[in-house]
Write a protein that holds these residues in place. Structure first.
Motif, PDB file in Angstrom:
ATOM      1  N   GLU A  33       0.830  -1.212   0.000  1.00 55.44           N
ATOM      2  CA  GLU A  33       0.000   0.000   0.000  1.00 55.44           C
ATOM      3  C   GLU A  33       0.859   1.255   0.000  1.00 55.44           C
ATOM      4  O   GLU A  33       0.574   2.219  -0.704  1.00 55.44           O
ATOM      5  CB  GLU A  33      -0.944  -0.011   1.219  1.00 55.44           C
ATOM      6  CG  GLU A  33      -2.148  -0.919   1.058  1.00 55.44           C
ATOM      7  CD  GLU A  33      -2.893  -0.697  -0.260  1.00 55.44           C
ATOM      8  OE1 GLU A  33      -3.221   0.468  -0.583  1.00 55.44           O
ATOM      9  OE2 GLU A  33      -3.115  -1.691  -0.978  1.00 55.44           O
TER      10      GLU A  33
ATOM     11  N   LYS B 161       2.299   1.675  -3.456  1.00 51.39           N
ATOM     12  CA  LYS B 161       1.260   2.138  -4.391  1.00 51.39           C
ATOM     13  C   LYS B 161       0.987   3.629  -4.229  1.00 51.39           C
ATOM     14  O   LYS B 161       0.768   4.344  -5.206  1.00 51.39           O
ATOM     15  CB  LYS B 161      -0.035   1.361  -4.156  1.00 51.39           C
ATOM     16  CG  LYS B 161      -0.289   0.288  -5.196  1.00 51.39           C
ATOM     17  CD  LYS B 161      -1.659  -0.303  -5.029  1.00 51.39           C
ATOM     18  CE  LYS B 161      -1.837  -1.418  -6.040  1.00 51.39           C
ATOM     19  NZ  LYS B 161      -3.066  -2.138  -5.848  1.00 51.39           N
TER      20      LYS B 161
ATOM     21  N   TYR C  66       3.071   6.002  -6.295  1.00 55.68           N
ATOM     22  CA  TYR C  66       3.009   6.020  -7.768  1.00 55.68           C
ATOM     23  C   TYR C  66       1.688   6.607  -8.261  1.00 55.68           C
ATOM     24  O   TYR C  66       0.676   6.566  -7.538  1.00 55.68           O
ATOM     25  CB  TYR C  66       3.188   4.596  -8.310  1.00 55.68           C
ATOM     26  CG  TYR C  66       4.655   4.200  -8.280  1.00 55.68           C
ATOM     27  CD1 TYR C  66       5.470   4.465  -9.368  1.00 55.68           C
ATOM     28  CD2 TYR C  66       5.207   3.631  -7.142  1.00 55.68           C
ATOM     29  CE1 TYR C  66       6.828   4.147  -9.322  1.00 55.68           C
ATOM     30  CE2 TYR C  66       6.558   3.312  -7.092  1.00 55.68           C
ATOM     31  CZ  TYR C  66       7.368   3.576  -8.191  1.00 55.68           C
ATOM     32  OH  TYR C  66       8.695   3.287  -8.151  1.00 55.68           O
TER      33      TYR C  66
ATOM     34  N   ASP D 112      -1.820   6.989 -10.034  1.00 57.02           N
ATOM     35  CA  ASP D 112      -2.904   6.014  -9.947  1.00 57.02           C
ATOM     36  C   ASP D 112      -2.932   5.047 -11.147  1.00 57.02           C
ATOM     37  O   ASP D 112      -2.834   5.481 -12.289  1.00 57.02           O
ATOM     38  CB  ASP D 112      -4.250   6.735  -9.843  1.00 57.02           C
ATOM     39  CG  ASP D 112      -4.355   7.523  -8.538  1.00 57.02           C
ATOM     40  OD1 ASP D 112      -3.594   7.191  -7.601  1.00 57.02           O
ATOM     41  OD2 ASP D 112      -5.166   8.466  -8.478  1.00 57.02           O
TER      42      ASP D 112
ATOM     43  N   LEU E 136       0.658   0.775 -11.254  1.00 56.08           N
ATOM     44  CA  LEU E 136       1.165  -0.539 -10.848  1.00 56.08           C
ATOM     45  C   LEU E 136       0.173  -1.674 -11.105  1.00 56.08           C
ATOM     46  O   LEU E 136       0.463  -2.829 -10.768  1.00 56.08           O
ATOM     47  CB  LEU E 136       1.559  -0.507  -9.368  1.00 56.08           C
ATOM     48  CG  LEU E 136       2.641   0.518  -8.989  1.00 56.08           C
ATOM     49  CD1 LEU E 136       2.923   0.482  -7.482  1.00 56.08           C
ATOM     50  CD2 LEU E 136       3.935   0.261  -9.755  1.00 56.08           C
ATOM     51  N   ASP E 137      -0.959  -1.360 -11.712  1.00 57.51           N
ATOM     52  CA  ASP E 137      -1.983  -2.396 -11.942  1.00 57.51           C
ATOM     53  C   ASP E 137      -1.466  -3.628 -12.698  1.00 57.51           C
ATOM     54  O   ASP E 137      -1.772  -4.757 -12.318  1.00 57.51           O
ATOM     55  CB  ASP E 137      -3.193  -1.802 -12.693  1.00 57.51           C
ATOM     56  CG  ASP E 137      -4.006  -0.873 -11.794  1.00 57.51           C
ATOM     57  OD1 ASP E 137      -3.699  -0.807 -10.584  1.00 57.51           O
ATOM     58  OD2 ASP E 137      -4.934  -0.215 -12.306  1.00 57.51           O
TER      59      ASP E 137
ATOM     60  N   THR F 116       0.336  -5.930 -10.260  1.00 58.74           N
ATOM     61  CA  THR F 116      -0.268  -6.187  -8.951  1.00 58.74           C
ATOM     62  C   THR F 116      -1.096  -7.461  -9.026  1.00 58.74           C
ATOM     63  O   THR F 116      -1.875  -7.633  -9.959  1.00 58.74           O
ATOM     64  CB  THR F 116      -1.166  -5.012  -8.527  1.00 58.74           C
ATOM     65  OG1 THR F 116      -0.372  -3.826  -8.528  1.00 58.74           O
ATOM     66  CG2 THR F 116      -1.747  -5.221  -7.133  1.00 58.74           C
TER      67      THR F 116
ATOM     68  N   ILE G 227       2.856  -6.637  -5.079  1.00 56.20           N
ATOM     69  CA  ILE G 227       3.368  -5.969  -6.282  1.00 56.20           C
ATOM     70  C   ILE G 227       4.609  -6.725  -6.748  1.00 56.20           C
ATOM     71  O   ILE G 227       5.453  -7.113  -5.944  1.00 56.20           O
ATOM     72  CB  ILE G 227       3.701  -4.492  -5.980  1.00 56.20           C
ATOM     73  CG1 ILE G 227       2.416  -3.775  -5.529  1.00 56.20           C
ATOM     74  CG2 ILE G 227       4.280  -3.789  -7.201  1.00 56.20           C
ATOM     75  CD1 ILE G 227       2.648  -2.423  -4.919  1.00 56.20           C
TER      76      ILE G 227
END
Lengths: 431, 309
Positions: free
Chosen positions: A120, A123, A126, A128, A131-132, A135, A140
């Motif tokens: 968290e 995240k 970075y 928005d 990092l999807d 993840t 991550i």
């Protein structure tokens, strides 16, 4: 003789198992980090220095850096992993990184090695959604050294040579792109001597899909069960590409030399090219006179006149990841090396014009003072993340086939759309 | 204490044993680089192995069934078979015929140094890497390249773009030209070697009997060259069926994939780029069977009418 023959043949059968046996990256307590990354002269210059510093601070670590063309990276890395010989650290872009995460082939980030408390915390640093792609299940698995979307680079000299005012006449819409390119193009018969603009073939997930998105179409339905949504939008984009190609207005083609590579030379052969912020550093390095002349500028990704959504070229990240097959100690050292390199994020930005996409850096004076930073920032804000689903590579190939079908084979765009839809749907159904 | 009986081997057995030892390095090479991959590919073809996954499941002949009934995500095996057969027929037949003609002409040259010069000249492209050759030809096929410009000069069509890398037919033809250029010299050398084994006395006798050059070629050269023709045609055909680099480089350079999507390239994209190793292995086995069958057919056809001298 028979016994001997049997013994020899048995030995022969065992030979491959010795020949193809795996090696280890950890010997006598020393760690060898195989670091594979794509070619970038400017980035190599700073990273080689960081690696040397890291090796000096960690005498038990040896880093073997290998650099390859960015186009070849995914193939080389996949093949190496299939053979059980994957590198310790490697980088891939969003769409190619995600399958490694899904398949459990990369190790989760060691947050403390990168200076974070947990996932968290990382995240929150970075921008928005960045990092999807890396993840999975709350953890991550990669860290981006670059996050970007492409904008339009303009050579003012070529515009002026064609009697255009680059500041006013640059294309804001795709329709204007055709009009302006027709004024800029120089042909000798059918043969193009100077192009106005040419697309960044074959990166269609990055550029073609946003063009479809602007018209209300998409790659997949919201639930992911249906592929290639919005027939009208897709057919319009494919028709546009057909008109662009040699069987239409003859403004360019995927078989011509990459426009982005020609742009830096300022040889009056290309007026516009699509690229990221890093292109600025490459112009500076390849042709400092052109860079300093101020005869180039960057403008936003165009939109359709009848667009229903304002979106720019898809943004994506370049992620450093660590091989999960490595020992715990090697993984730890690998993340420490990555952390050590990315602690110089200001230099990545100022020296190489790569944007490690942290909120702090995006709001920093270093970023704000970069030429045309506001254009890149604006386009990043209106961009969607590049599609990074399981079949992203295949979808990219199929988009390429659809574009080539209409541009080069002169296929009816409606038929090309139907074939594209059927092929991508087959991939969806197979899953 | 009983004496150990002394083993006596015949000369033939001794020779056979030495022969066996001498072939061991070759067997090792074959085991590592041919036998093991073939068996491994066959086993993989019966599984759903994906490049990224650590495990795979046995699925029997599903991959084979899929390849003959589905489009393989838009890049079907049937289209690849069409592309491969078109390329093979369009390349290997002209290559065998032209290399034979060139070899016969070179053998007619009285001065051996001229012959050597032309032999080297024809063979030179074969030394180049296929990737480099394809890259060079891509530049030459560019609308501003030498091939298009020469065509325009010859046909008096200034400024016309013949679409060497664009039009579907021209694209297929372009790949054939590259391959033909690259390998013609290699087969010329093989034919020259074959021609050199024909005793000159046969030609002398035929000439004394009043036979002309044309008649000599059809009645002496060609029948006696049959083993070489068979060797060259089998080798040329197999090479054409395995073609990869030219098509791959062209696609990397931006050309359309479907017209030149030969089986080997489809194997590469399916297995390496798209990660479906099981399916790609099934394609490899299918290609292997095609090559085996065509080779056997070729041998069978040429089995009849053997000529001895």
């Amino acid at each position: 003789m028979k016994k001997l023959t049997i013994m020899v043949l048995t030995a022969l059968l065992l030979v491959p198992s010795f020949v193809f046996a795996q090696g280890s990256s950890e010997k006598d307590g020393n760690v060898t980090i195989n670091f594979w990354t794509h070619e970038d002269t400017n980035r190599q210059a700073i990273e080689d220095g960081y690696i040397a510093e890291f090796e000096a601070a960690n005498p038990d670590v040896t880093v073997k850096a290998t650099r390859q063309a960015s186009k070849k990276m995914i193939e080389l890395i996949q093949t190496a992993f299939a053979a059980g010989e994957g590198p310790t650290i490697f980088n891939l872009e969003s769409n190619n990184a995600n399958p490694f995460v899904q398949a459990g082939r990369v190790a989760p980030v060691k947050y403390e090695a990168l200076g974070y408390k947990d996932a968290e915390d990382m995240k929150s640093h970075y921008i928005d959604g960045m990092l999807d792609p890396v993840t999975y299940d709350g953890d991550i698995y990669g860290i981006p050294f670059e996050g970007l979307s492409w904008c339009l680079y303009i050579n003012k000299n070529v515009f002026k040579d064609a009697g255009l005012d680059p500041e006013k006449d640059y294309p804001k819409t795709w329709e204007e792109m055709v009009e302006v390119s027709e004024k800029l193009v120089i042909r000798s018969g059918d043969i193009i001597e100077r192009r106005g603009f040419d697309f960044r073939y074959p990166y269609y997930l990055e550029t073609l899909v946003p063009m479809v998105n602007q018209l209300g179409g998409s790659l997949f339905s919201a639930d992911g069960s249906e592929a290639i949504i919005g027939e009208e939008a897709w057919v319009k984009v494919l028709t546009y590409m057909q008109n662009w190609g040699p069987n239409g207005l003859n403004l360019g083609s995927p078989t011509y030399k990459n426009a982005r590579k020609l742009f830096n030379n300022n040889n009056n052969d290309i007026a516009m090219a699509m690229s990221g912020l890093y292109q600025e550093a490459r112009i500076k390095s390849d042709n400092p006179d052109f860079y300093n002349s101020g005869e180039w500028m960057v403008v936003p990704f165009p939109v359709w006149e009848d667009a229903v959504a304002d979106t720019s070229a898809s943004f994506y990240g370049q992620f450093y990841m660590v091989n999960a097959d490595e020992s715990e100690k090697t993984q730890q050292k690998a993340w420490e090396l990555i952390g050590s390199m990315l602690s110089h994020e200001q230099e990545y930005l100022s020296e190489v014009n790569l944007i490690p996409p942290t909120k702090e850096l995006m709001n920093s004076e270093t970023f704000k003072s970069m030429p045309y930073a506001e254009v890149f920032e604006g386009d990043m804000e209106r961009a969607h993340h590049l599609y990074f689903g399981k079949n992203a590579t295949e979808v990219q190939s199929l988009l390429s086939t659809a574009v080539n079908n209409v541009m080069l084979q002169n296929m009816d765009p409606e038929q090309a759309y139907q074939e594209l839809k059927a092929s991508v749907q087959e991939l969806v159904d197979e899953d | 204490m009983s004496k150990q009986p002394i083993k006596h081997y015949s000369i033939e057995k001794k020779q056979a044993r030495w022969g066996f030892f001498f072939t061991v390095p070759c067997l090792i090479f074959f085991a590592v680089f041919s036998f093991y991959p073939i068996i491994s590919a066959f086993v993989t073809s019966l599984s759903d192995k994906q490049i990224m996954n650590r495990t795979s499941e046995f699925i029997g002949l599903e991959n084979y069934k899929y390849l003959f009934t589905k489009s393989n995500g838009g890049f079907s095996l049937l289209n690849s078979m069409r592309a491969t057969i078109t390329f093979t027929l369009g390349t290997f037949i002209p290559m065998v015929v032209v290399s034979l003609i060139i070899a016969v002409f070179l053998m007619q040259l009285r001065k051996t140094r001229y012959r050597g010069f032309f032999q080297i000249g024809f063979y030179l492209p074969a030394v180049l890497s296929s990737v480099v050759a394809a890259a060079i030809w891509m530049i030459m096929f560019d609308p501003r390249g030498i091939v298009n410009q020469t065509t325009n000069a010859l046909l008096n069509t200034a400024g016309k773009d013949y679409g060497w890398l664009v039009n579907s037919t021209m694209l297929q033809f372009s790949t054939m030209v590259v391959y033909f250029w690259k390998y013609i010299g290699y087969f010329v050398i093989l034919f020259i070697t074959g021609l050199a084994t024909i005793p000159p006395t046969l030609y002398e006798a035929a000439t004394v009997d009043g036979s002309g050059k044309w008649s000599n070629f059809w009645r002496i050269t060609l029948p006696l060259l049959k083993p070489t023709v068979l060797l060259v045609s089998v080798m040329a055909m197999l090479q054409c069926l395995k073609t990869f680099s030219t098509q791959y480089m062209f696609v990397q350079g931006g050309t359309s994939r479907p017209p030149i999507d030969v089986i080997t390239m489809n194997i590469y994209f399916t297995g390496i780029k798209h990660g479906k190793l099981g399916r790609a292995s099934a394609m490899s086995i299918i290609l292997f069977v095609i090559m085996l069958v065509l080779t056997v057919v070729q041998f069978k056809i040429s089995d009849s009418d053997d000529v001895d001298y």
